[in-house]
Design an enzyme around this catalytic site. Structure first.
Site, PDB file in Angstrom:
ATOM      1  CB  CYS A   1      -0.931  -0.011   1.216  1.00 28.92           C
ATOM      2  SG  CYS A   1      -1.990   1.446   1.312  1.00 28.92           S
TER       3      CYS A   1
ATOM      4  CB  CYS B   1      -0.591   2.626   3.842  1.00 24.48           C
ATOM      5  SG  CYS B   1      -2.145   1.889   3.424  1.00 24.48           S
ATOM      6  CG  ASP B   2       3.021   1.479   4.297  1.00 23.00           C
ATOM      7  OD1 ASP B   2       2.347   1.941   5.229  1.00 23.00           O
ATOM      8  OD2 ASP B   2       3.003   0.280   3.972  1.00 23.00           O
TER       9      ASP B   2
END
Lengths: 235, 328
Positions: B147, B150-151
């Site tokens: 992701c 996300c990261d």
């Protein structure tokens, strides 16, 4: 300028209609130009004030982290912006240990609103197995869930941790916005979110199902396992 | 950091229970949506993107009945979806992560929110990954990620690799260009299966290096990722020093991970169904390539979608026989 547009305000008002008991939002922050580095203190306060205006069941209490150090320390608040959600019961508000560190923006805004409803209803929706495991806890449990605002998987991990805090007096659970607290992200080697950190040394990647998280969490009852994990983390 | 404040939506902006939620928008899912919507059911289709389906990445299709001209799979799928939308089906680009199929209504937990439906049709196909590459599992959360949104923020001014060949991989790589110093894009195939504007955007980013026909072999690292080993098209191998490896590869296994073991699978990982495509849980159906003994052809998947939709309609309306309103 407001942070929440009219359509979001309408949705939040609708979501908060499910609240049964009042909730006291305790916000720790600092004044403009305060001594601490706080990227989003001003915005977090504005956001919380805008949300409080959307329900007559919400109360806001604002504290300065430095000036109100004793209270902060008693509530386990060591960084800002910080939000503690208390069920406003009489004679004393009830603190389940539900905390949000960093601004609840992006996907975490939804978490914040759901938290308000869960705390208000003192609702956890956990399985019987989980409740049995929580009842067997022998010591305090501190859950930190590292998130970023752009992580769609993160709210599930945070909400699970917060529901565990609602269900058990031994558990307190923090949402930690990783990019606002890089020293913590470094300390726990967070390169991906959600990362759930339990009592410093139990680390869980991703938004895992309730049963899987509980199996990891219950290691806190095993002194030998905890000793081994602490050694692995050099603690 | 840009600040956004929105509540998760459930497709039409309102918390509501759909009659049918269809997971997967390939030929099986899109046809099921068409039939269910035409029967006046409220239908939502949750789909990762046009090239998430086997049909979506098929370059030419010439044997779909009624479509004599050679068209791309993506174009055929676009037409199917448009036809379903005309009857009122709602398509939402979202990824279902987990489900609760026993609850009433049934719950689908996706990135964009939780969807509730009286019936669920699983049409997720068979392009899930099987084996992971060496080092991938050990370094998950330590530089291996699925992701980027996300990261990505953890890789500011660092070099990263993205492995994949779908529009999802391209979109995630584009997100990473905002943070990373260099994004090495590793497509396992000579062609990336994504719409032209998206590809153009990717190739015009100054910090993107494209590797076509490059297979990710290993993620290297100790405490965290330090590199990836890549097999190149010319037969050689290269180790790229990177701190992040974002993996969006596909495979040939039925996509059933999100079911979390709620439906029994056979030894090859397929969902079992009866003649009306009902699974062992009432109100839950499965169609298309996710099934066993299924001939992997778009026309077969579409037909199964139609049958399942009629079976759903029959069950929801409490009738004994399948029915189609031919007059519409």
């Amino acid at each position: 300028m407001t942070l929440l547009n009219e359509s979001v305000r309408r949705e939040v008002r609708q979501a908060l209609a499910a609240m049964t008991e009042p909730v006291r939002i305790v916000l720790f922050t600092q004044q403009e130009g305060g001594a601490l580095e706080c990227g989003f203190c001003r915005e977090t306060r504005q956001l919380v004030e805008e949300v409080v205006a959307l329900s007559d069941k919400l109360r806001l209490e604002v504290h300065d982290l430095v000036a109100d150090q004793a209270l902060a320390s008693q509530m386990g608040i060591d960084k800002i912006p910080a939000i503690a959600l208390l069920r406003d019961e009489r004679p004393q508000p009830r603190d389940f240990g539900v905390r949000l560190f960093g601004i609840p923006s992006g996907y975490e805004f939804g978490t914040f609103i759901q938290d308000l409803v869960l705390v208000s209803q003192a609702r956890h929706d956990l399985s019987a197995r989980t409740l049995e495991q929580l009842a067997a806890l022998t010591g305090p449990v501190h859950i930190q869930v590292f998130v970023t605002p752009t992580c769609p998987y993160c709210p599930r991990a945070v909400l699970l941790a917060h529901r565990l805090a609602i269900a058990s007096e031994r558990v307190r659970a923090d949402m930690v916005e990783a990019t606002e607290f890089p020293h913590l992200a470094n300390r726990y080697s967070v390169y991906g979110v959600p990362r759930t950190v339990i009592n410093e040394v139990i680390h869980i990647e991703g938004a895992v199902p309730e049963a899987a998280l509980m199996d990891e969490l219950m290691q806190v009852n095993d002194p030998a396992a905890m000793k081994r994990l602490r050694a692995e983390w050099g603690l | 950091m840009d600040l956004h404040f929105e509540l998760p939506t459930t497709g039409d902006g309102a918390a509501s229970v759909w009659d049918v939620a269809i997971v997967g928008g390939g030929p099986a899912g899109a046809t099921a949506a068409m039939y269910a919507a035409r029967a006046d059911l409220r239908v939502i289709v949750l789909d990762k993107g046009l090239t998430a389906s086997a049909l979506g990445i098929t370059s030419r299709i010439a044997n779909y009945p009624g479509v004599p001209e050679e068209i791309s799979g993506a174009e055929l799928l676009r037409r199917m979806r448009e036809q379903a939308q005309r009857f009122g089906a709602v398509f939402v680009q979202d990824k279902v992560q987990a489900v609760d199929l026993e609850s009433d209504p049934k719950l689908l937990f996706a990135n964009g929110g939780t969807y509730e439906a009286r019936a669920v049709i699983i049409a997720t196909g068979s392009m899930a990954r099987g084996q992971r590459v060496k080092g991938e599992e050990e370094l998950l959360g330590r530089g291996v990620s699925y992701c980027a949104t996300c990261d990505g923020a953890f890789f500011r001014d660092q070099d990263v690799a993205v492995a994949g060949n779908t529009d999802e991989a391209v979109e995630e790589a584009l997100f990473l260009t905002r943070f990373a110093r260099t994004v090495h894009f590793l497509s396992p195939t000579p062609r990336i299966h994504a719409p032209e504007p998206l590809l153009h955007e990717l190739s015009s980013q100054p910090n993107v290096r494209l590797y076509l026909g490059a297979a990710l072999r290993e993620v290297i690292g100790g405490d965290h990722v330090t590199g990836v080993r890549v097999a190149l098209r010319d037969g050689g191998e290269q180790v790229l020093p990177v701190n992040g490896a974002f993996i969006y590869l596909q495979g040939g296994r039925p996509a059933t991970d999100f079911l979390g073991g709620q439906l029994p699978l056979n030894e090859t990982g397929c969902v079992r169904v009866d003649a009306e495509y009902r699974t062992t849980i009432p109100g839950v159906y499965a169609v298309g390539d996710v099934l066993c003994n299924h001939v992997k052809q778009a026309v077969v998947a579409a037909a199964e979608g139609a049958i399942a939709a009629m079976a759903v309609e029959k069950a929801l309306r409490g009738r004994k026989q399948l029915a189609v309103d031919w007059s519409k």
